[in-house]
Design a protein around this motif. Structure first.
Motif, PDB file in Angstrom:
ATOM      1  N   GLN A   3       3.733  -5.975   3.194  1.00  0.00           N
ATOM      2  CA  GLN A   3       3.531  -7.145   4.039  1.00  0.00           C
ATOM      3  C   GLN A   3       3.722  -8.408   3.203  1.00  0.00           C
ATOM      4  N   THR A  46       6.342   2.819   2.821  1.00  0.00           N
ATOM      5  CA  THR A  46       5.331   2.050   2.104  1.00  0.00           C
ATOM      6  C   THR A  46       5.023   0.841   2.955  1.00  0.00           C
ATOM      7  N   ASP A  47       3.754   0.509   3.075  1.00  0.00           N
ATOM      8  CA  ASP A  47       3.364  -0.675   3.826  1.00  0.00           C
ATOM      9  C   ASP A  47       3.541  -1.887   2.917  1.00  0.00           C
ATOM     10  N   THR A  49       0.854  -1.190   0.000  1.00  0.00           N
ATOM     11  CA  THR A  49       0.000   0.000   0.000  1.00  0.00           C
ATOM     12  C   THR A  49       0.883   1.229   0.000  1.00  0.00           C
TER      13      THR A  49
END
Length: 180
Positions: free
Chosen positions: A129, A126-127, A15
């Motif tokens: 994961q 920035t995410d 994201t």
């Protein structure tokens, strides 16, 4: 469906958000800059897209990375290029009613960062994961595709043009997607 058997390499939920959640992606000219850059990353950087959605002020991706580049490398290059291109385009768009306000916000955000020359477009960081489990993959894909429905932009996810939901509904979307 076992995701790990269908996908090569690692999978990431990514994201990235526009500074101050500014709604720049309300006009096609800006959206297409993001699409062109994502297509470039797919063609040249070893990025595989499983799901994506471009909202008015943020982007969600569910991607895999093959080849020599890391997910961080790809995201860094994507953000650097799109930031410059979007700011340049915004500066030239004399019909953009919020142009001066947006440029002021982007300049203010970058003012105290030595890495930034003039403007910060994307929020810092920035995410990213890593996705290990099938359930998590499916949860993130549903989240991505339902973003425009939750925002009340469309009634059905496959109706939203700037998303991979159409690919999963049997249609052809704007970006090459690996449907799993």
């Amino acid at each position: 469906m076992n995701i790990q058997h269908r996908i090569n390499g690692k999978v990431y939920f990514v994201t990235t958000t526009v500074v101050d959640w500014i709604d720049l992606f309300t006009r096609p000219v800006y959206k297409h800059i993001v699409l062109e850059s994502l297509a470039y990353c797919i063609q040249t950087k070893g990025m595989e897209v499983y799901a994506w959605v471009l909202m008015t002020n943020h982007l969600h991706l569910l991607i895999g990375v093959t080849g020599e580049n890391t997910v961080s490398d790809i995201v860094r290059d994507f953000k650097k290029y799109t930031s410059k291109k979007l700011i340049d385009t915004l500066q030239r768009e004399v019909t953009e009613s919020r142009r001066e306000w947006m440029l002021d916000r982007f300049e203010f955000s970058g003012r105290n960062d030595k890495k930034i020359k003039n403007y910060r477009f994307w929020q810092e960081g920035t995410d990213i994961q890593e996705v290990f489990l099938n359930d998590y993959f499916e949860q993130k894909m549903e989240y991505i595709h339902n973003n425009p429905v939750k925002a009340e932009i469309v009634n059905h996810s496959h109706e939203y043009r700037y998303s991979s939901a159409i690919d999963y509904a049997g249609g052809k979307g704007l970006l090459p997607v690996v449907v799993v």
